[in-house]
Design an enzyme around this catalytic site. Structure first.
Site, mmCIF file in Angstrom:
data_model
loop_
_atom_site.group_PDB
_atom_site.id
_atom_site.type_symbol
_atom_site.label_atom_id
_atom_site.label_comp_id
_atom_site.label_asym_id
_atom_site.label_seq_id
_atom_site.Cartn_x
_atom_site.Cartn_y
_atom_site.Cartn_z
ATOM 1 C CB CYS A 28 38.165 37.378 44.175
ATOM 2 S SG CYS A 28 37.319 35.801 44.054
ATOM 3 C CB CYS A 42 30.153 23.669 40.905
ATOM 4 S SG CYS A 42 30.253 23.459 42.709
ATOM 5 C CD GLU A 90 42.803 32.901 35.962
ATOM 6 O OE1 GLU A 90 41.685 33.433 36.144
ATOM 7 O OE2 GLU A 90 43.176 32.455 34.867
ATOM 8 C CB CYS A 136 31.465 35.331 39.662
ATOM 9 S SG CYS A 136 31.032 34.059 40.837
#
Length: 383
Positions: free
Chosen positions: A114, A125, A101, A350
């Protein structure tokens, strides 16, 4: 396209991912003048062309030669959506079937892209949806710069001069950029090259979770801006949130960041990214620890309220907690911004990028099983 035609195309050199030096070498090996590299870079990256026949300042003989041995192949777009706030998201299929993506975020006169560097991510994470999908492979230079090419081309209007809408690029999508070192460096060089996208070194940012050896290596070959995904002010908490911290603890990471920033010719500040998770890392004691940790590091702090994703137990903190955290750091003398959540209605915020990863690590399979066991135990406890 027949199987035979596809095989022929696969055997050709993809010029999209060629660095300026490799492009020059390519033409010299063909017996051509080095300036041909400049022409091709401009046609491909500045004009967004993938058809040699339209490259009018290249001789017909050369165009025919290029068609035989080369191609300009960009990622296949399988999904494109635009958020109510103008954020754009592309899902692009890569060879092998997995998808990545890419997100474009407009804000005033700024347009930030991005970009992903890997299919999935190996770092796992705990607050990131991408990490829960596991890891498949690194992206090639063509697959990385191809995301920029696709996004830039989306603004083209037939018959009009290309308008630059991408002012900034952040290597902050799927994957850890420093674990795909060579390809990421070559792609960033193309982003900054005058005959490609011409972005300033201040407007190309690499974000890392802390691959310390490669951060030192980066200082020798690049001068892009740097962001570090910190997310915790001490090792005990960061070990839980960012597992690579067990290998490269905060003291080593910050020393590597200081080394990189001191290697830059200008006086830029390190960007410290800190995802705020409700009652996990957003207490006042964490703000005090963070202020002390960064006391000797010229930096700006970017606070990112956690963006929920399916199967995550973490929660977004209240605005009151976010503002209290910010105010403490601000009063301690830091430049602090709160990242505005953009594109969450299309899962483009995000930490929400997931793509479609054919997981070689089997992490996603284990994660699903753990969730199922947890939900079963919770159900049993309610009965």
């Amino acid at each position: 396209m027949t199987v035979e035609q596809h095989q022929v195309e696969e055997s050709k050199v993809n010029l999209l991912g060629m660095s300026p030096k490799k492009m020059k070498d390519f033409f010299v090996e063909m017996g051509e003048k080095p300036f041909r590299a400049q022409q091709l870079l401009q046609w491909v990256h500045q004009r967004g062309l993938d058809d040699f026949d339209q490259m009018t300042n290249v001789s017909k003989v050369m165009r025919e030669k290029l068609k035989e041995i080369a191609t300009i192949h960009y990622p296949e777009i399988i999904y494109h959506d635009v958020s109510k706030d103008g954020t754009k998201k592309w899902v692009m299929r890569m060879p092998g079937g997995s998808a990545i993506e890419t997100v474009y975020i407009p804000e005033g006169d700024r347009g930030t892209l991005c970009v992903s560097s890997q299919i999935g991510c190996s770092l796992d994470c705990s607050f990131c949806s991408t990490g829960k999908q596991g890891f498949n492979r690194d992206l090639s230079v063509a697959e990385i710069i191809g995301q920029v090419w696709v996004a830039a081309k989306s603004f083209d209007v037939p018959g009009e001069k290309r308008e630059r809408r991408i002012t900034n690029v952040v290597m902050m999508g799927m994957g850890e950029p420093l674990l795909n070192f060579e390809n990421v460096v070559d792609a960033m060089d193309l982003m900054m090259h005058d005959f490609a996208y011409g972005l300033s070194k201040r407007r190309v940012t690499l974000s890392t979770s802390g691959v310390v050896p490669n951060l030192y290596k980066l200082a020798d070959v690049s001068d892009v801006s740097l962001a570090v995904s910190l997310h915790a002010p001490n090792d005990a908490l960061r070990n839980e949130l960012v597992p690579i911290n067990k290998k490269y603890p905060i003291k080593e990471l910050m020393a590597a960041c200081d080394h990189y920033m001191s290697s830059l010719a200008d006086r830029r500040k390190l960007t410290v990214e800190y995802t705020l998770i409700d009652k996990v890392n957003d207490e006042m004691e964490h703000a005090k620890e963070l202020a002390e940790l960064l006391r000797d590091t010229p930096c700006k702090i970017n606070l990112i309220p956690f963006n929920p994703f399916p199967a995550s137990d973490y929660k977004r903190p209240s605005n009151n907690r976010v503002y209290k955290f910010r105010d403490y750091l601000h009063n301690a003398g830091y430049t602090v911004t709160i990242r505005t959540t953009r594109g969450d209605d299309i899962d483009a915020a995000c930490g929400q990028l997931v793509g479609n990863v054919k997981d070689r690590t089997r992490r996603s399979e284990r994660y699903i099983k753990m969730r199922e066991i947890s939900e079963t135990d919770q159900s049993a406890g309610l009965q």
